[in-house]
Design a protein around this motif. Structure first.
Motif, PDB file in Angstrom:
ATOM      1  N   SER A   1       0.854  -1.183   0.000  1.00 49.25           N
ATOM      2  CA  SER A   1       0.000   0.000   0.000  1.00 49.25           C
ATOM      3  C   SER A   1       0.893   1.235   0.000  1.00 49.25           C
ATOM      4  CB  SER A   1      -0.876  -0.003   1.259  1.00 49.25           C
ATOM      5  OG  SER A   1      -0.055   0.185   2.405  1.00 49.25           O
ATOM      6  N   GLY A   2       0.285   2.378  -0.015  1.00 50.24           N
ATOM      7  CA  GLY A   2       1.031   3.627   0.045  1.00 50.24           C
ATOM      8  C   GLY A   2       1.178   4.150   1.461  1.00 50.24           C
ATOM      9  N   ASP A   3       1.010   3.281   2.448  1.00 50.25           N
ATOM     10  CA  ASP A   3       1.107   3.701   3.851  1.00 50.25           C
ATOM     11  C   ASP A   3       2.542   4.010   4.248  1.00 50.25           C
ATOM     12  OD1 ASP A   3      -1.607   3.286   4.130  1.00 50.25           O
ATOM     13  OD2 ASP A   3      -1.376   1.297   5.021  1.00 50.25           O
ATOM     14  N   ILE A   4       2.686   4.828   5.278  1.00 53.34           N
ATOM     15  CA  ILE A   4       4.004   5.188   5.780  1.00 53.34           C
ATOM     16  C   ILE A   4       4.472   4.247   6.898  1.00 53.34           C
ATOM     17  CG2 ILE A   4       3.275   6.843   7.545  1.00 53.34           C
ATOM     18  CD1 ILE A   4       5.672   8.596   6.347  1.00 53.34           C
ATOM     19  N   ILE A   5       3.542   3.538   7.535  1.00 59.68           N
ATOM     20  CA  ILE A   5       3.916   2.655   8.651  1.00 59.68           C
ATOM     21  C   ILE A   5       4.938   1.597   8.229  1.00 59.68           C
ATOM     22  CG2 ILE A   5       3.047   0.925  10.272  1.00 59.68           C
ATOM     23  CD1 ILE A   5       0.515   2.712  10.491  1.00 59.68           C
ATOM     24  N   PRO A   6       4.793   0.948   7.061  1.00 57.67           N
ATOM     25  CA  PRO A   6       5.834  -0.006   6.663  1.00 57.67           C
ATOM     26  C   PRO A   6       7.218   0.641   6.495  1.00 57.67           C
ATOM     27  CG  PRO A   6       3.853  -0.415   5.414  1.00 57.67           C
ATOM     28  CD  PRO A   6       3.647   0.876   6.150  1.00 57.67           C
ATOM     29  N   LEU A   7       7.253   1.903   6.105  1.00 55.74           N
ATOM     30  CA  LEU A   7       8.538   2.607   6.016  1.00 55.74           C
ATOM     31  C   LEU A   7       9.204   2.661   7.389  1.00 55.74           C
ATOM     32  CD1 LEU A   7      10.682   4.409   4.619  1.00 55.74           C
ATOM     33  CD2 LEU A   7       9.186   6.359   5.152  1.00 55.74           C
ATOM     34  N   ILE A   8       8.424   2.973   8.407  1.00 56.75           N
ATOM     35  CA  ILE A   8       8.952   3.015   9.772  1.00 56.75           C
ATOM     36  C   ILE A   8       9.436   1.630  10.193  1.00 56.75           C
ATOM     37  CG2 ILE A   8       8.337   3.444  12.197  1.00 56.75           C
ATOM     38  CD1 ILE A   8       6.262   5.520  11.043  1.00 56.75           C
ATOM     39  N   LEU A   9       8.668   0.601   9.866  1.00 59.60           N
ATOM     40  CA  LEU A   9       9.072  -0.773  10.185  1.00 59.60           C
ATOM     41  C   LEU A   9      10.348  -1.164   9.443  1.00 59.60           C
ATOM     42  CD1 LEU A   9       5.607  -2.593  10.090  1.00 59.60           C
ATOM     43  CD2 LEU A   9       6.884  -1.839  12.105  1.00 59.60           C
ATOM     44  N   ARG A  10      10.446  -0.775   8.182  1.00 61.59           N
ATOM     45  CA  ARG A  10      11.640  -1.117   7.387  1.00 61.59           C
ATOM     46  C   ARG A  10      12.892  -0.450   7.950  1.00 61.59           C
ATOM     47  NH1 ARG A  10      11.893   0.802   2.433  1.00 61.59           N
ATOM     48  NH2 ARG A  10      10.078   2.147   2.454  1.00 61.59           N
ATOM     49  N   ILE A  11      12.782   0.819   8.302  1.00 58.62           N
ATOM     50  CA  ILE A  11      13.935   1.535   8.870  1.00 58.62           C
ATOM     51  C   ILE A  11      14.324   0.922  10.207  1.00 58.62           C
ATOM     52  CG2 ILE A  11      14.701   3.742   9.832  1.00 58.62           C
ATOM     53  CD1 ILE A  11      12.965   5.092   7.622  1.00 58.62           C
ATOM     54  N   THR A  12      13.333   0.623  11.033  1.00 64.12           N
ATOM     55  CA  THR A  12      13.608   0.003  12.336  1.00 64.12           C
ATOM     56  C   THR A  12      14.293  -1.342  12.168  1.00 64.12           C
ATOM     57  OG1 THR A  12      11.688   1.138  13.284  1.00 64.12           O
ATOM     58  CG2 THR A  12      12.564  -0.763  14.503  1.00 64.12           C
ATOM     59  N   ALA A  13      13.782  -2.163  11.261  1.00 67.57           N
ATOM     60  CA  ALA A  13      14.387  -3.477  11.022  1.00 67.57           C
ATOM     61  C   ALA A  13      15.823  -3.324  10.552  1.00 67.57           C
ATOM     62  CB  ALA A  13      13.564  -4.266  10.001  1.00 67.57           C
ATOM     63  N   PHE A  14      16.065  -2.382   9.663  1.00 68.11           N
ATOM     64  CA  PHE A  14      17.434  -2.152   9.191  1.00 68.11           C
ATOM     65  C   PHE A  14      18.353  -1.766  10.347  1.00 68.11           C
ATOM     66  CE2 PHE A  14      20.780   0.781   7.957  1.00 68.11           C
ATOM     67  CZ  PHE A  14      21.481   0.011   7.039  1.00 68.11           C
ATOM     68  N   VAL A  15      17.914  -0.834  11.165  1.00 65.14           N
ATOM     69  CA  VAL A  15      18.751  -0.322  12.256  1.00 65.14           C
ATOM     70  C   VAL A  15      19.115  -1.419  13.252  1.00 65.14           C
ATOM     71  CG1 VAL A  15      18.743   1.231  14.263  1.00 65.14           C
ATOM     72  CG2 VAL A  15      18.007   2.073  12.037  1.00 65.14           C
ATOM     73  N   VAL A  16      18.192  -2.329  13.558  1.00 68.03           N
ATOM     74  CA  VAL A  16      18.493  -3.351  14.577  1.00 68.03           C
ATOM     75  C   VAL A  16      19.081  -4.634  14.007  1.00 68.03           C
ATOM     76  CG1 VAL A  16      16.791  -2.465  16.217  1.00 68.03           C
ATOM     77  CG2 VAL A  16      16.145  -4.307  14.678  1.00 68.03           C
ATOM     78  N   ILE A  17      18.855  -4.927  12.736  1.00 70.79           N
ATOM     79  CA  ILE A  17      19.338  -6.194  12.192  1.00 70.79           C
ATOM     80  C   ILE A  17      20.633  -6.032  11.401  1.00 70.79           C
ATOM     81  CG2 ILE A  17      18.770  -8.140  10.668  1.00 70.79           C
ATOM     82  CD1 ILE A  17      15.820  -7.680  11.567  1.00 70.79           C
TER      83      ILE A  17
END
Length: 148
Positions: free
Chosen positions: A9-25
């Protein structure tokens, strides 16, 4: 096939999840592949996985590459569902095979022999959300979906 792989979708929430996943993994993958952040690098990690853990060589390579390049794919939002599912499988495997015997909690106070599996549960939940919802806005997947 492409619709399922790139759907989002065009939602922004997955963007936040993607950045968070990148930062911790990503730092964990960089430890394994490059030896950054106090890690053992590819050779040391491969040796640990194939020697002490008794993993087949191909599995050791897939874990190292998945945990190293998967977060980068998540950050840019390319093949997000595949990358998130791959890393989630790695997290579940780590929780069950390497961290289960240390209990639930992260070893904040150094009272345990090693780290528990709570991090892996959080990471897996975050990654499953990306598998279900896709990359969201500001992703390569979002830009590709209209082309397939």
């Amino acid at each position: 096939m492409f619709d399922i792989l790139f759907s989002t979708s065009g939602d922004i929430i997955p963007l936040i999840l993607r950045i968070t996943a990148f930062v911790v993994i990503f730092p964990h993958g960089a430890q394994k592949l490059l030896g950054w952040f106090g890690g053992y690098g590819f050779k040391g990690t491969y040796g640990f996985f194939t020697g002490q853990m008794k993993f087949p060589g191909i599995l050791a390579v897939l874990i190292i590459l998945g945990e190293s390049f998967g977060p980068v794919l998540l950050l840019v939002g390319f093949l997000t569902k595949f990358a998130a599912a791959s890393i989630a499988i790695i997290m579940i495997g780590a929780a069950v095979l390497a961290h289960r015997h240390n209990g639930f909690f992260i070893n904040w106070n150094g009272n345990q022999k090693g780290e528990g599996y709570e991090f892996h549960i959080l990471a897996t939940g975050l990654l499953i959300a990306l598998v279900v919802g896709g990359a969201g806005v500001y992703s390569i997947d979002f830009n590709l979906i209209g082309k397939f």
